[in-house]
Design a protein around this motif. Structure first.
Motif, mmCIF file in Angstrom:
data_model
loop_
_atom_site.group_PDB
_atom_site.id
_atom_site.type_symbol
_atom_site.label_atom_id
_atom_site.label_comp_id
_atom_site.label_asym_id
_atom_site.label_seq_id
_atom_site.Cartn_x
_atom_site.Cartn_y
_atom_site.Cartn_z
ATOM 1 N N THR B 295 0.848 -1.198 0.000
ATOM 2 C CA THR B 295 0.000 0.000 0.000
ATOM 3 C C THR B 295 0.878 1.241 0.000
ATOM 4 O O THR B 295 1.626 1.471 0.955
ATOM 5 C CB THR B 295 -0.898 0.032 1.264
ATOM 6 N N VAL B 296 0.821 2.007 -1.075
ATOM 7 C CA VAL B 296 1.632 3.218 -1.140
ATOM 8 C C VAL B 296 0.859 4.349 -1.809
ATOM 9 O O VAL B 296 0.104 4.117 -2.764
ATOM 10 C CB VAL B 296 2.981 2.959 -1.869
ATOM 11 N N ILE B 297 1.010 5.535 -1.254
ATOM 12 C CA ILE B 297 0.546 6.756 -1.919
ATOM 13 C C ILE B 297 1.797 7.577 -2.194
ATOM 14 O O ILE B 297 2.521 7.950 -1.272
ATOM 15 C CB ILE B 297 -0.442 7.550 -1.036
ATOM 16 N N GLY B 338 11.743 22.878 -8.452
ATOM 17 C CA GLY B 338 12.091 21.878 -7.447
ATOM 18 C C GLY B 338 10.911 20.954 -7.187
ATOM 19 O O GLY B 338 9.768 21.408 -7.096
ATOM 20 N N VAL B 339 11.192 19.660 -7.103
ATOM 21 C CA VAL B 339 10.133 18.686 -6.818
ATOM 22 C C VAL B 339 10.538 17.867 -5.602
ATOM 23 O O VAL B 339 11.601 17.229 -5.605
ATOM 24 C CB VAL B 339 9.890 17.743 -8.019
ATOM 25 N N LEU B 340 9.722 17.909 -4.574
ATOM 26 C CA LEU B 340 9.927 17.025 -3.421
ATOM 27 C C LEU B 340 8.994 15.828 -3.556
ATOM 28 O O LEU B 340 7.796 15.987 -3.845
ATOM 29 C CB LEU B 340 9.646 17.749 -2.106
ATOM 30 N N LEU B 341 9.572 14.672 -3.334
ATOM 31 C CA LEU B 341 8.832 13.413 -3.423
ATOM 32 C C LEU B 341 8.705 12.844 -2.019
ATOM 33 O O LEU B 341 9.699 12.745 -1.300
ATOM 34 C CB LEU B 341 9.622 12.449 -4.314
ATOM 35 N N GLY B 342 7.482 12.502 -1.607
ATOM 36 C CA GLY B 342 7.262 11.882 -0.295
ATOM 37 C C GLY B 342 6.417 10.634 -0.424
ATOM 38 O O GLY B 342 5.409 10.634 -1.139
ATOM 39 N N PHE B 343 6.829 9.571 0.250
ATOM 40 C CA PHE B 343 6.066 8.325 0.211
ATOM 41 C C PHE B 343 5.253 8.127 1.481
ATOM 42 O O PHE B 343 5.779 8.246 2.591
ATOM 43 C CB PHE B 343 7.016 7.126 0.067
ATOM 44 N N LEU B 344 3.977 7.798 1.313
ATOM 45 C CA LEU B 344 3.151 7.250 2.396
ATOM 46 C C LEU B 344 3.067 5.756 2.145
ATOM 47 O O LEU B 344 2.607 5.333 1.076
ATOM 48 C CB LEU B 344 1.754 7.872 2.375
ATOM 49 N N GLU B 345 3.529 4.977 3.104
ATOM 50 C CA GLU B 345 3.695 3.542 2.833
ATOM 51 C C GLU B 345 3.078 2.692 3.939
ATOM 52 O O GLU B 345 3.098 3.073 5.113
ATOM 53 C CB GLU B 345 5.192 3.216 2.726
ATOM 54 N N GLY B 346 2.583 1.516 3.565
ATOM 55 C CA GLY B 346 2.056 0.570 4.552
ATOM 56 C C GLY B 346 0.916 1.192 5.342
ATOM 57 O O GLY B 346 -0.030 1.754 4.772
ATOM 58 N N GLN B 348 0.668 3.853 7.090
ATOM 59 C CA GLN B 348 0.442 5.290 6.895
ATOM 60 C C GLN B 348 -0.438 5.511 5.665
ATOM 61 O O GLN B 348 -1.341 6.359 5.673
ATOM 62 C CB GLN B 348 1.767 6.036 6.718
ATOM 63 N N ALA B 349 -0.177 4.755 4.603
ATOM 64 C CA ALA B 349 -1.002 4.887 3.396
ATOM 65 C C ALA B 349 -2.422 4.398 3.664
ATOM 66 O O ALA B 349 -3.396 4.970 3.169
ATOM 67 C CB ALA B 349 -0.379 4.094 2.243
ATOM 68 N N ARG B 350 -2.539 3.323 4.464
ATOM 69 C CA ARG B 350 -3.878 2.777 4.753
ATOM 70 C C ARG B 350 -4.695 3.765 5.568
ATOM 71 O O ARG B 350 -5.892 3.910 5.362
ATOM 72 C CB ARG B 350 -3.731 1.442 5.490
ATOM 73 N N THR B 351 -4.060 4.438 6.517
ATOM 74 C CA THR B 351 -4.780 5.382 7.366
ATOM 75 C C THR B 351 -5.052 6.684 6.617
ATOM 76 O O THR B 351 -6.196 7.145 6.537
ATOM 77 C CB THR B 351 -3.958 5.669 8.639
#
Lengths: 453, 453
Positions: B295-297, B338-346, B348-351
């Motif tokens: 699960t990733v956003i 400039g581009v910042l990339l952030g992952f919501l994973e596991g 954190q993505a589910r919530t």
């Protein structure tokens, strides 16, 4: 693809297992019209009678009901059906380390250290289970801790004797048809709480294996379907559910049903095989990606008479050796013939399921013969049903969640998605996984649809 | 349903992600005709470019390639594409217990006890991984032991410091997009071995995040599809695969393809959503019941310039706090912005996946602001993609097995079912879960179909 006919109803129901039929029955009782779409050419889902000649019937699917399963007992009564006691006279057998022990009562005479080990494990598991909220297992005080390990890793840390571990493994196989490695500890505890504790789950005399249904458990579904008449449509696998602002369209291979709501009464893993428009939320889809079905092959051998009874045996066996680890006397009262029932569960079912029928039959009959002597080697008939192979079930007894499942995705289990409501015994809070849970889950989903109109 | 057109080919391919396209490309190279049926209106599957204006492109799906991923690097070269280095200059940030530390090199300056704890954990995990046979993880000497527990329960027994556990949790989220409770320890070890060890998996400079693809990674798929031309058919979700004695019939919403064999190049959980006639063996179906997707956003914020570089920051963050736990500078060379990339994973993505967009955006930008200062709070553009919501992927980065999966059902992972062959990165032995694995898996499945003719 054949031309599809158009049907209309207040509520569409997907699946004519016990849960879908219970939903439909409740809806009809409240004056609503329903169409129940069933993929198979029969009703009953995981309940399936098999005639063995002479008017006698055995079940190759679910078959038992027991005390505290109040809803299924009431429905059996309402439908004019009856129950009888599972054969439970004489000695039971327990096999471990190449030795077969006879015993009476609930517990084999094992080494007292092993018995104490089993007792402490059961005491702790039941005590932990009582803290799991049945509506929201993920909110148990220790949910995170319990959902991060398997029942196997708990057992290896907390059960010290080989005999104790063999017992725990047997429980896991007999109740869930999975290996202890498959189950989240939290799922074990939830399910155990849902059924009222380990004694209730595993006992014949005082538990979930106490009674059988006269003429076979599938009669419950058949009677419900008879009352519903033409509202139950067979051979109509549902492929697609569309939602729009005022209703749903449910498309099967044969019909397209327009309704205000739909109740989906399938094992969670099968709910994901329908195409939804709009697509289901990720949280729901991913829950069902993880909610797998157990693995069981139910086998039976039919003999001219129940010869083991002459030897004072009940036909009940638990064996740590396997591959048949649990046996019952499944003879039909008044029939005269003897029926031995043997379960291949979890990894035994997965391994033996790969063999040709003749080899599997031989291994099963070898187990029966080890327990009951050479007369068991030559049955008149051998019957088996492998539920993982069944396209419209894909595993029994029911679904289970691995670690991380309840805490990661559990809140989606019953949450309606617009006009789609979820039934099926895997959504039940009480007696989850049993016929009783199938009925209450179907009725709860029907109530949701009624309240939403 | 619209009228279906009939097509013929030597081999049908289901799915125009990298794996299906690689299979098709290999088959065409051997003189075979193919039809690739793709559900979406585009190729690339989990690879997806997103233009951000001015000719610049970022990826909202998979984006990196790295050393030892020889097959994908060769294909990029063959297709006339090129790579460039991930931005990796300046200091990195590490956040734990409310404190943000700057550091250079691979390892933050943590308490030496924590560093030693991490080092021993990594050493042991890598050592165990080297004993897992990539073709048959279930035959590892300790397979049964490793498959009966989760990575979380291993970690809680073997990693003693809170910092060490936070690091292990981060690795699990960053590599699999799951919580440590979700993964079988055996799956962790298999996957780690498949990618060549933890350093390879997690490193930017020396590992799987080293290079990016010029003009975006989806170009790899698009170039392959260009070469295949009309043999790739879009907007054609496959619903049914029938096998008969001389071939297969593959039915999508728009086409019916007759072929001698079919290569199915989908995540395992999606392979079960096709109806098969005859139905798949139980062992295969049940494997895929358990092979869930992570699960990733993936989120990105676009700013007028990469202002963090002026502060000597690389844009790379690992945070034990979250909800964004991993960040990168994802700016496009030559673009100026400039581009910042952030992952919501596991989890954190589910919530956070349950929240409205505006609230999730705010939480993500709060993380960026904590790391990079107030200028991060007001991007020109905020971009996100939640892969669990995508009907034709249903989770990223890839699939994972919970405990019991490999030992219970793993042998079905690549086993052809008659004329059906299985591709997709989840079937790869080397770089499983990565683009490299997708390519080799597709080519291996194509070779099977070629050999079977």
């Amino acid at each position: 693809m054949a031309q599809q006919s158009e049907l209309e109803a207040d509520i569409a129901v997907v699946g004519a297992g016990l849960s879908g039929l219970a939903a439909a029955r409740r809806l009809v009782a409240y004056g609503r019209s329903v169409v129940v779409l069933e993929a198979r050419d029969r009703v009953g889902g995981r309940l399936l009678n098999e005639p063995i000649g002479g008017g006698a019937v055995v079940e190759v699917g679910g078959q038992w009901v027991g005390p505290t399963q109040d809803r299924v007992l009431a429905v059996i009564d309402e439908l004019g059906l009856s129950t009888y006691a599972t054969y439970d006279e004489g000695d039971k057998l327990f096999e471990m380390n190449g030795r077969i022990r006879r015993y009476r009562g609930e517990v084999p005479r094992l080494n007292p250290v092993v018995l104490a080990d089993i007792a402490q494990a059961q005491f702790r598991l039941d005590r932990m289970s009582r803290t799991v909220p049945l509506e929201r297992p993920w909110e148990a005080r220790n949910a995170e801790q319990w959902d991060r390990e398997t029942f196997a890793s708990w057992m290896h840390r907390n059960v010290r004797t080989a005999g104790g571990r063999a017992f725990c493994t047997l429980v896991c196989e007999a109740v869930w048809a999975v290996h202890p490695a498959d189950l989240s500890l939290l799922h074990f505890l939830f399910y155990n709480a849902s059924g009222g504790g380990l004694d209730r789950l595993i006992s014949t005399d005082a538990g979930a294996q106490k009674w059988r249904v006269t003429d076979g458990s599938q009669r419950i579904a058949e009677r419900m379907a008879e009352d519903l008449g033409e509202q139950v449509v067979l051979s109509s696998p549902v492929r697609r559910i569309e939602q729009h602002s005022t209703g749903v369209a449910v498309t099967s291979d044969r019909h397209r049903v327009r309704a205000a709501h739909v109740v989906v009464a399938l094992p969670p893993t099968l709910t994901n095989r329908i195409a939804y428009d709009p697509p289901l939320p990720g949280i729901r889809d991913q829950l069902c990606q993880r909610y797998a079905q157990g693995t069981v092959i139910k086998t039976m051998a039919v003999y001219p008479e129940p010869f083991w009874r002459e030897d004072g045996l009940s036909g009940q066996v638990t064996s740590a050796t396997g591959p048949v680890k649990v046996c019952f006397d499944n003879s039909v009262p008044g029939d005269g013939r003897g029926v031995l029932l043997g379960f291949l569960e979890g990894n035994q079912a997965r391994t033996l399921g790969q063999l040709p029928l003749a080899e599997r039959r031989e291994q099963v009959l070898d187990c029966f013969t080890r327990m009951f002597g050479p007369r068991a080697a030559k049955p008149k008939t051998y019957i088996e049903r492998s539920w993982a192979e069944e396209e419209w079930t894909r595993g029994c007894y029911g679904g289970f969640l691995p670690p991380g499942g309840w805490t990661g995705h559990g809140r989606a289990i019953r949450e309606p998605v617009g006009r789609v409501h979820w039934a099926g015994t895997e959504t039940a809070t009480v007696w989850n996984g049993y016929m009783d849970g199938a009925l209450t889950a179907g009725e709860r989903a029907a109530d949701e649809a009624l309240a939403a109109r």
